[in-house]
Design a protein around this motif. Structure first.
Motif, mmCIF file in Angstrom:
data_model
loop_
_atom_site.group_PDB
_atom_site.id
_atom_site.type_symbol
_atom_site.label_atom_id
_atom_site.label_comp_id
_atom_site.label_asym_id
_atom_site.label_seq_id
_atom_site.Cartn_x
_atom_site.Cartn_y
_atom_site.Cartn_z
ATOM 1 N N THR A 174 -20.674 -41.281 -14.854
ATOM 2 C CA THR A 174 -21.840 -42.120 -14.596
ATOM 3 C C THR A 174 -22.233 -41.974 -13.132
ATOM 4 O OG1 THR A 174 -21.132 -43.727 -16.274
ATOM 5 C CG2 THR A 174 -22.765 -44.456 -14.658
ATOM 6 N N ASP A 175 -23.452 -41.517 -12.882
ATOM 7 C CA ASP A 175 -23.928 -41.330 -11.508
ATOM 8 C C ASP A 175 -22.945 -40.499 -10.687
ATOM 9 O OD1 ASP A 175 -26.211 -42.860 -12.067
ATOM 10 O OD2 ASP A 175 -25.202 -44.718 -11.515
ATOM 11 N N ASN A 176 -22.464 -39.430 -11.304
ATOM 12 C CA ASN A 176 -21.527 -38.488 -10.672
ATOM 13 C C ASN A 176 -20.160 -39.099 -10.363
ATOM 14 O OD1 ASN A 176 -23.499 -36.555 -10.800
ATOM 15 N ND2 ASN A 176 -24.002 -36.607 -8.612
ATOM 16 N N GLY A 177 -19.867 -40.256 -10.951
ATOM 17 C CA GLY A 177 -18.574 -40.892 -10.741
ATOM 18 C C GLY A 177 -17.770 -40.960 -12.019
ATOM 19 N N PHE A 178 -16.455 -41.017 -11.879
ATOM 20 C CA PHE A 178 -15.581 -41.090 -13.049
ATOM 21 C C PHE A 178 -14.229 -41.687 -12.662
ATOM 22 C CE2 PHE A 178 -15.608 -36.786 -11.262
ATOM 23 C CZ PHE A 178 -14.266 -36.531 -11.008
ATOM 24 N N VAL A 179 -13.520 -42.161 -13.678
ATOM 25 C CA VAL A 179 -12.156 -42.650 -13.477
ATOM 26 C C VAL A 179 -11.284 -41.474 -13.049
ATOM 27 C CG1 VAL A 179 -10.141 -43.651 -14.603
ATOM 28 C CG2 VAL A 179 -12.427 -44.505 -15.151
ATOM 29 N N PHE A 180 -10.471 -41.695 -12.006
ATOM 30 C CA PHE A 180 -9.679 -40.608 -11.427
ATOM 31 C C PHE A 180 -8.266 -41.102 -11.146
ATOM 32 C CE2 PHE A 180 -8.735 -37.663 -7.757
ATOM 33 C CZ PHE A 180 -8.693 -36.511 -8.521
ATOM 34 N N PRO A 181 -7.359 -40.991 -12.138
ATOM 35 C CA PRO A 181 -6.016 -41.569 -11.977
ATOM 36 C C PRO A 181 -5.023 -40.697 -11.222
ATOM 37 C CG PRO A 181 -6.235 -40.627 -14.161
ATOM 38 C CD PRO A 181 -7.578 -40.468 -13.500
#
Length: 245
Positions: free
Chosen positions: A171-178
């Motif tokens: 979403t808007d070039n963002g993502f969950v990053f664990p």
């Protein structure tokens, strides 16, 4: 700790790739296993004659040297499929670790056999996923062999971005990053110092940001492509190979 259920209720982040949908039609009430972050799902050299279909979360495949140094070979993302072992090669070649909380299905050989058209379609989709795994592994090996530290980290971020975008998890070039910096280092073959220095540089230059803990935004994808020496359209075609959703 592993837990099992047959619930098909969707957790946050569960995706619907063609493979997930076809498998669920063929096996409407599969055994769905869940595990917490840090759980070792399979140890290298364990008996394994199954495949894995990941519904939620991130999973790392890794190899370890006798001295303890670890290299992450591949990272599974939601909707991915991996062949862990086979009837005639029933041994795990990698250790498999949950990088986040995960939900997945172990696909036994009998669950993909049979003359029915649905089974043939399932096998075709599994084969395509194996080809995609080989494609991204080849891209990673190229960077490990020839790339500078910044290029390797930029490549990793772009690979995750492209794959997650394809299944609707950006979403808007963002993502969950664990992934921690330590795990990024294991994936890119870099020390924690190199990873920390590179990520700070990217953040300082406005290329990435961390809006909340566990999330990342790629604010300048063009700059990352320049650092990784990637033409984004061509890279997507190579890594995704027209993946169906």
């Amino acid at each position: 700790m592993l837990r099992q259920s047959t619930s098909l209720e969707h957790a946050d982040g569960q995706v619907h790739t063609a493979l997930v949908d076809v498998f669920m039609r063929a096996w409407p009430r599969p055994v769905i296993e869940s595990a917490g972050k840090g759980t070792i799902l399979v140890n290298e050299d364990d008996f394994a004659d199954h495949s894995m279909l990941l519904l939620d979360g991130w999973v790392a495949f890794s190899k370890m040297l006798p001295e303890g140094e670890t290299q992450i070979i591949d990272v599974m993302l939601p909707g991915d499929f991996a062949l862990i072992g086979a009837v005639n090669a029933a041994v795990a070649t990698c250790s498999i670790e949950a990088l986040s909380d995960v939900r997945f299905i172990r696909i036994r050989p009998t669950q993909a056999n049979g003359p029915e058209p649905e089974m043939a379609r399932l096998r075709d989709l599994m084969s395509a996923e194996i080809v995609r795994t080989q494609a991204r592994t080849s891209e990673l090996l190229l960077r490990l062999g020839k790339g500078r530290a910044a290029s390797r980290v930029a490549y990793a971020l772009l690979e995750f971005y492209v794959r997650l975008e394809a299944v609707g998890l950006v979403t808007d070039n963002g993502f969950v990053f664990p992934m921690t910096q330590h795990k990024i280092g294991e994936f890119t073959g870099l020390s924690n110092v190199h990873v920390c220095r590179t990520m700070r540089r990217f953040e300082r230059e406005g290329i990435i940001s961390y809006p909340t803990s566990g999330d990342i935004v790629l604010r300048d994808i063009g700059a990352l492509c320049d650092v990784a020496d990637i033409e984004l359209k061509t890279f997507k075609q190579s890594v995704l190979a027209h993946r169906g959703r």
